[in-house]
Write an enzyme that holds these catalytic residues in place. Structure first.
Site, PDB file in Angstrom:
ATOM      1  N   ASP A  99     -43.703 -66.137 -18.097  1.00  0.00           N
ATOM      2  CA  ASP A  99     -43.202 -65.517 -19.336  1.00  0.00           C
ATOM      3  C   ASP A  99     -42.864 -64.037 -19.159  1.00  0.00           C
ATOM      4  OD1 ASP A  99     -43.326 -67.892 -20.660  1.00  0.00           O
ATOM      5  OD2 ASP A  99     -45.094 -67.426 -21.849  1.00  0.00           O
ATOM      6  N   LYS A 106     -49.462 -64.762 -29.379  1.00  0.00           N
ATOM      7  CA  LYS A 106     -48.699 -65.892 -29.922  1.00  0.00           C
ATOM      8  C   LYS A 106     -49.248 -67.212 -29.391  1.00  0.00           C
ATOM      9  CE  LYS A 106     -44.288 -68.134 -28.925  1.00  0.00           C
ATOM     10  NZ  LYS A 106     -44.747 -68.962 -27.795  1.00  0.00           N
ATOM     11  N   CYS A 153     -38.129 -73.179 -27.281  1.00  0.00           N
ATOM     12  CA  CYS A 153     -37.340 -72.655 -26.158  1.00  0.00           C
ATOM     13  C   CYS A 153     -37.131 -73.737 -25.115  1.00  0.00           C
ATOM     14  CB  CYS A 153     -38.057 -71.476 -25.514  1.00  0.00           C
ATOM     15  SG  CYS A 153     -37.960 -69.976 -26.483  1.00  0.00           S
ATOM     16  N   ARG A 187     -39.373 -65.224 -32.862  1.00  0.00           N
ATOM     17  CA  ARG A 187     -40.395 -66.264 -32.753  1.00  0.00           C
ATOM     18  C   ARG A 187     -41.685 -65.701 -32.179  1.00  0.00           C
ATOM     19  NH1 ARG A 187     -39.078 -70.319 -28.825  1.00  0.00           N
ATOM     20  NH2 ARG A 187     -41.271 -70.570 -29.195  1.00  0.00           N
TER      21      ARG A 187
HETATM   22  C1  UD1 Z   1     -47.014 -72.688 -22.046  1.00  0.00           C
HETATM   23  C2  UD1 Z   1     -46.606 -71.479 -22.844  1.00  0.00           C
HETATM   24  C3  UD1 Z   1     -45.286 -70.922 -22.320  1.00  0.00           C
HETATM   25  C4  UD1 Z   1     -45.379 -70.650 -20.831  1.00  0.00           C
HETATM   26  C5  UD1 Z   1     -45.922 -71.866 -20.088  1.00  0.00           C
HETATM   27  C6  UD1 Z   1     -46.245 -71.562 -18.634  1.00  0.00           C
HETATM   28  C7  UD1 Z   1     -47.555 -71.944 -24.996  1.00  0.00           C
HETATM   29  C8  UD1 Z   1     -47.315 -72.315 -26.404  1.00  0.00           C
HETATM   30  N1  UD1 Z   1     -46.480 -71.875 -24.226  1.00  0.00           N
HETATM   31  O1  UD1 Z   1     -45.977 -73.652 -22.204  1.00  0.00           O
HETATM   32  O2  UD1 Z   1     -45.027 -69.709 -23.023  1.00  0.00           O
HETATM   33  O3  UD1 Z   1     -44.097 -70.345 -20.321  1.00  0.00           O
HETATM   34  O4  UD1 Z   1     -47.149 -72.321 -20.692  1.00  0.00           O
HETATM   35  O5  UD1 Z   1     -47.167 -70.532 -18.538  1.00  0.00           O
HETATM   36  O6  UD1 Z   1     -48.672 -71.667 -24.597  1.00  0.00           O
HETATM   37  N2  UD1 Z   1     -45.502 -80.079 -17.078  1.00  0.00           N
HETATM   38  C9  UD1 Z   1     -45.337 -81.413 -16.744  1.00  0.00           C
HETATM   39  N3  UD1 Z   1     -45.853 -82.356 -17.593  1.00  0.00           N
HETATM   40  C10 UD1 Z   1     -46.518 -82.033 -18.736  1.00  0.00           C
HETATM   41  C11 UD1 Z   1     -46.675 -80.672 -19.069  1.00  0.00           C
HETATM   42  C12 UD1 Z   1     -46.156 -79.719 -18.221  1.00  0.00           C
HETATM   43  O7  UD1 Z   1     -44.756 -81.736 -15.716  1.00  0.00           O
HETATM   44  O8  UD1 Z   1     -46.956 -82.926 -19.454  1.00  0.00           O
HETATM   45  C13 UD1 Z   1     -44.984 -79.033 -16.179  1.00  0.00           C
HETATM   46  C14 UD1 Z   1     -43.880 -78.195 -16.826  1.00  0.00           C
HETATM   47  O9  UD1 Z   1     -42.612 -78.787 -16.669  1.00  0.00           O
HETATM   48  C15 UD1 Z   1     -44.029 -76.874 -16.081  1.00  0.00           C
HETATM   49  C16 UD1 Z   1     -45.524 -76.793 -15.792  1.00  0.00           C
HETATM   50  O10 UD1 Z   1     -46.025 -78.113 -15.926  1.00  0.00           O
HETATM   51  O11 UD1 Z   1     -43.339 -76.947 -14.854  1.00  0.00           O
HETATM   52  C17 UD1 Z   1     -46.294 -75.871 -16.721  1.00  0.00           C
HETATM   53  O12 UD1 Z   1     -46.027 -76.233 -18.065  1.00  0.00           O
HETATM   54  P1  UD1 Z   1     -47.073 -75.948 -19.233  1.00  0.00           P
HETATM   55  O13 UD1 Z   1     -48.176 -75.080 -18.714  1.00  0.00           O
HETATM   56  O14 UD1 Z   1     -47.441 -77.235 -19.857  1.00  0.00           O
HETATM   57  O15 UD1 Z   1     -46.204 -75.116 -20.256  1.00  0.00           O
HETATM   58  P2  UD1 Z   1     -46.258 -75.174 -21.843  1.00  0.00           P
HETATM   59  O16 UD1 Z   1     -47.633 -75.513 -22.283  1.00  0.00           O
HETATM   60  O17 UD1 Z   1     -45.120 -75.960 -22.378  1.00  0.00           O
END
Ligand code: UD1
Length: 421
Positions: A307, A22, A117, A400
């Protein structure tokens, strides 16, 4: 509204084939916007997040056709819109990849803030920091993000992420592929789907190196051409079936996996007493009698994935002794499912970032609600392992991200059905 009815107690047994990833698919589909030509993408999971993204691309003028259930033909050559349908964008999280892809291809984008989510506050400051560094003017409101070229136009740059973010790494890669100069992402995420996105883009003519390490380098090219690409198997779907096999005391051959991606999960299930046999592209999981307690801390790849936190928690809830489960990526993630597991008889106390799980001999069927995708998967595992009947509500979250979950579990001997209310 629909719910699952699960009659628990039967050990899962047989074979299950894992679908395409996914989190790779939701990055690669927006990436087709960068390609001038036809992309033939194989192993695309048939899940609602993918269907929404394809719908968004169609709405922007892309030609999208299914060749088979899991092979999609996409031609975005005719896409000129830089403003995807806001209502559809809000239905899922990864729609924010349209920002990077549209900025990279058209130099501008107007994209609604994503939904999906909401198990934690999910900021996108690192994505925005990346777009700024590449020369974009960024306007961010509570409703949308608007991107356009700044005074000096778009240009490669070095970006050091303050947190390891999958989403920011993907979005910056997408934005940088077609702009002049070299972009370097330091402290990049290393998840398998980052490597898969880089492989897809490189197959189409991009120049990306270092994906899978903490430094990703992107040298801008003039254009990308069409081609064929197959998405990797889903690490988390595979891990979910592995955890389900262990929790139900079963014996399952999980097919179409990359065993290397499963290491952190396999190790923990082994510590709990399961036998894990690795082959080239499949893993056999044999539950080994009474489960033992363990300690897990979630971390970015190659660590134990956040996850899989909820699914391993179900195994812990039935293990002998006290397990400790620490969440280091999304602190509030426990609240998506722990109260539901408690209603099934689990004994879990959350203290800060750690859940202390005292194993019980049994869980009992109950009516529970999925509050996010992986929480929903965990409640299904709990229902399969529990004595009695479990109803899982709000299953649209599960749909999803899990292709044909009812069929796959039924083939493993589970008694589960979808009830349309
Ligand atoms: C992706 C995955 C999700 C998984 C997560 C962590 C996808 C579509 N989703 O989500 O399934 O749970 O990685 O493995 O691939 N953060 C910030 N600022 C930002 C971006 C992130 O502070 O601009 C923080 C977040 O709050 C979190 C951490 O960084 O604590 C990791 O987030 P991130 O790796 O970005 O998760 P997603 O890409 O949203």
């Amino acid at each position: 509204m629909a719910r699952y009815e699960i009659i628990g107690g039967a050990p899962l047994s047989g074979e299950v084939t894992v679908s395409g990833a996914k989190n790779a698919a939701v990055a690669i589909l927006p990436a087709t916007i960068l390609v001038s030509g036809l992309c033939r993408i194989e192993n695309v999971p048939n899940i609602s997040d993918v269907r929404i993204l394809l719908d968004i691309l169609r709405g922007m003028g892309a030609r999208v056709e299914y060749e088979t259930e899991n092979t999609v033909l996409i031609d975005c050559s005719m896409v000129s819109s830089t403003c995807p349908d806001g209502e559809k964008v809000k239905k899922m999280r990864a729609s924010y990849y349209l920002m990077g892809a549209l900025l990279g291809r058209h130099g501008k984008a107007h994209v609604a803030l994503p939904g999906g989510c909401n198990f934690a506050s999910r900021p996108i400051d690192q994505h925005i920091k990346g777009f700024w560094a590449l020369g974009a003017d960024v306007e961010e409101t509570s409703e949308y993000v608007d991107l356009k070229p700044g005074e000096n136009g778009l240009q490669g740059n070095t970006i050091s992420l303050d947190v390891v973010s999958v989403g920011a790494t993907v979005n910056i890669m997408l934005a940088a592929v077609l702009i002049p100069g070299q972009t370097i992402i330091e402290n990049a995420a290393k998840e398998p789907h980052i490597v898969d996105l880089a492989n897809f883009l490189n197959t189409m003519g991009a120049k990306i190196s270092g994906a899978g390490t903490d430094t990703v380098k992107i040298r801008g090219v003039d254009s990308l051409n069409g081609g064929t690409y197959a998405i990797i198997p889903d690490q988390i779907e595979a891990g979910t079936y592995m955890a389900a096999a262990v929790a139900t005391g079963g014996n399952v051959l999980v097919k179409n996996v990359i065993p290397r991606h499963m290491k952190s999960i396999s190790i923990k299930l082994q510590e709990m007493g399961a036998r894990i046999l690795e082959y080239d592209d499949c893993i056999r999981v044999i539950a080994g009698g009474k489960l033992r307690s363990t300690t897990v801390k979630t971390r970015p790849y190659p660590g134990f994935p956040t996850d899989m936190q909820a699914q391993i928690c179900v195994c812990m809830a039935m293990a002998g002794g006290v397990s400790r489960l620490t969440e280091s990526v999304y602190e509030t993630r426990f609240f998506g499912y722990i109260s539901e597991l408690e209603s099934m008889g689990a004994d879990i106390v959350v203290s800060g970032k750690t859940a202390i799980v005292t194993g019980k001999p049994k869980l009992y069927g109950a009516t529970v609600t999925a509050k996010d995708l992986r929480a929903g998967a965990a409640l299904i595992i709990a229902g399969l392992s529990a004595e009695g009947t479990t109803y899982v509500k709000d299953i649209h979250y599960v749909e999803r991200g899990y292709e044909n979950i009812i069929q796959k579990l039924t083939a493993l001997g589970a008694t589960i059905r979808r009830i349309e209310d």
